[in-house]
Enzyme design. Sequence first.
Site, short mmCIF file in Angstrom:
data_model
loop_
_atom_site.label_atom_id
_atom_site.label_comp_id
_atom_site.label_asym_id
_atom_site.label_seq_id
_atom_site.Cartn_x
_atom_site.Cartn_y
_atom_site.Cartn_z
N HIS A 155 45.46 -2.36 65.13
CA HIS A 155 45.89 -0.96 65.20
C HIS A 155 44.72 -0.04 64.89
CE1 HIS A 155 49.39 2.01 64.07
NE2 HIS A 155 48.83 2.29 65.23
N HIS A 215 49.72 -10.50 59.56
CA HIS A 215 50.17 -9.13 59.27
C HIS A 215 48.98 -8.18 59.14
CE1 HIS A 215 52.86 -6.12 57.19
NE2 HIS A 215 51.68 -5.74 56.72
N GLU A 216 48.04 -8.55 58.28
CA GLU A 216 46.91 -7.66 58.05
C GLU A 216 46.05 -7.51 59.30
OE1 GLU A 216 46.89 -5.77 55.60
OE2 GLU A 216 48.45 -6.80 54.46
#
Length: 708
Positions: A506, A499-500
Amino acid sequence: MLVRSCLLATAVAAALFAAGNPATAQSTNAAVAQSANPFMGTWTTPEGVPPYDRIRPEHYEPAFDAAIAEAREETQRIANSKTAPTFANTIEAMERSGRQLRRVSSTFFNVASADATPEIQAIQKNITPKLTRLSNERMLDQNLFARVDTLFKQRATLGLTPEQDRLLERTHDSFVRAGAALSPEARARVASINEEMANLAVEFGQKLLADQKASDVWLTAAEVEGLPADQATAFASAATAAGKDGAYLVPATRSAAEPFLTSAPNRGAREKVWRAFTYRGDNDNANDTNAIIARLVALRMERATLMGADSHAAFVLGDAMAKTPDAAMDLLMSVYRPALTRAQEELADIRALAAKDGVDTVQPWDWRYYAEQVRKARFDLDDAAVKQYMPLDGMVDALFETTQKLFGITAHERNDIPVYADGVRVWEMREADGSKIGLFYADWFARPTKRPGAWMNSLRTPNTLLGDTPIVVNNQNLPRPADGQRALISVNEAETLFHEFGHALHGMLSKARYPSLSGTAVSRDFVEFPAQVYEHWITQPEILRQHARNERGERMPEEMLQALLKAQTFNQGFLTVQQLSSAILDLRLHSLSELPEGFNARSWEQQQLAELGVPEEIGMRHRLAHFSHIFDGGYSASYYAYTWAEVMDADGFDAFKEAGDVYDPVLAGKLRREVLERGNTRDPAESYTAFRGRMPTADALLRNRGLK
C-alpha cells in the site's frame, strides 16, 4: 524551493549554532561538527537512502533544529504572501514544503521505534515538543488558514482535477480539525493540549518499553522441560547473550510469551510468563502507565469539547469510514456476541481436558496450553510440529511468490544498503518489466530496545509532485534463533508477516501526485484492509505445499496441511473475544464525556470486562496499561478499525474465491489499481466499491471466523 533545501538547511543550522554559542572557539567546533553531520548535505548513498552507517545519535538534534527552522520559514512565506491565494502558491506549495524535515523525521522515528537506546529516547523527549509546537504553529496560523479557506470556498470555480479537489478538501478539513477555526483562546488551549499529549505519548511508550524489559522472565532447565527444542534453544541463547549461561530468558513480548504459553507443560512457569506479559505497565512502579492514561484521556475529552464534539470518539470517527461511535460499536457487538457464545463452548472443552491433569480451576495462563491439547486431539495437529515446516526464510519466499503471482512484482535483495541495526535486510522491488519500484526494509527480529508489536512505516513516500520513490519498512518481534539455527515461526506469525507486507505494498505502489494523499495516508478503518486481505494468501494450499518445508527440505505432509486448514477456525471464540474486548473498551473509554471521579484505568477496565461478561480465563488482547495502539500509536478510539477492515478483507477475498482463482489477474489488477495505487485520492468507500462492485456486509467475516 526544495531543490535548494539542503543548502538552506546548512545555512540555517550555522546561524542557529552561532546564535547559541557566542564564543569563537565554540562556534568553530560547532561548525566543524555540523559539516560532518550527514543530514547537512546531499545523500550519495545507493537510491538516496538514509546513511545509517554514518548517522550518529548526536547528529539528530542539530538536524531537527535546522529542518524545523527551514520548515517554519517556508510556512511563513506561504502564509504571509501578498499574492492572492491559488492552488499552486498555497496548497501545492504546502505539499512541497518541509521536505528536509520529513527526511530527518522519517530517518529518526524509524530508529526510535525499532532501536530505542537511552540516547535515542532522550532525543525523542527533546524534539517532540519542538515538532508539536511547529505543527501547532502551522495548523493554527490564521493567515495560512485564511488562504486555504478562501480556496476551499472557491473550489467549484478553480478548475481542479479530482485529486486536487480531494487534496484541497482534506487540507481544509485538517485545519478545521486542528482548531484553526476556533477562537484565539480555544486555539491557544488546543495547542497546549496537543503539546502535553505528544509528550505523554512518548512517556507512555518509553515507560512501557522499560517495564517490558524489566519483566523479562528467568527460568530454570526444569521449568522449560517439555518445551519444543527451537523455543528452548532460543531462550537459552537469549540468557547467554544477557550473561547468564545455563538459564533461560523469556522476554515479556507477545512473540515470546504466546508460544511459551501454548507449549510449556510447567504450569508454574506459564503463570510467571503470563503475569510478566499481562502486567506490563501496571506494576505500581516507576514505569506504571495508569496515571498517564488518565491524563491523556482527560486531555482528549477537553480537546473534543473545544472542537464541538460530544466525545473524543465522536471527534475521531467523524473523519473515518464508520462516521460515528455507534456505527463502530454496532459492528463490534454483532461479532462479539456470537464470539462469546463460542468462547464459552471452548472453555467447556478446555475445562474437561484440564481436569484430567488435576486442574480444578482453569486460569488465564492455562487457556492456550489446553486449547493446544484440544486442537491436537481434534485435528491430530501439533503446533510445535507444524513450526518445523514454517521457517522464516521459506515464508518470506512464499510472500514474494504471492506478490509476483498477483502483481508481477519481484524482490531482489540488496547488500549495499546501509541499515540501522544488525539483522535488517533490504530488497529492491521491481515491476514485471524490470523497472524499479522502490526499496523494502525488513526488521523481523526482537531486540531489547524495540517497541512491542509489528508495524510498517515509510522512510520515503512515493509521489509524482516531487518525484520521490518509496522506501518502506516492516517490523516484527520474532525471537532471534540461536546461531546456525533456522528461525521457525507460527502460522499466526506468518500471517503477520503477510499483513505487514500488505501495508508495505500500500505504501509502495501509490500513484498519487501529492505526498499528503499517498500510500497509507487513509482513514484508520480503511488502512488495515490492504494488510488484512493479504493475510489470506499464506494459508492457500499451493503456497504451503511449495514453501512449508522442514530442515531436510521435505514438504509439509499433506495430512498435516489438511488438518491445519481445517483447524483455521479453531479457538476463534477466545481470539475474537480477546481482540474485541480491547476494541470495545477503547471505544467506551473514548466515548466518555467526562472522567468518573477517582478514575483508575485498572479498576475501570475490570468493571467494563465484568459488564461485558468477558471470562477471566480469556481477558483482553491489549490491557489498557500496555495498549500502545491507543496511547502511543495513533489508534485512540480506532482499534475497532481492525474489525471494520476485516469485514472488507473477508468479503474482498471472497471475490477471489468466487472467481475460482485466488490469483485471478483481473481481480488482482483491480485490487492494485483501485486500492493500492489510489492512496487517499478519493473516499475509501469509493475505492472499495470500485474493487468489489459493492460495499461489504459482516457475513463473510463471521464465516471466516467460524462464528456463523
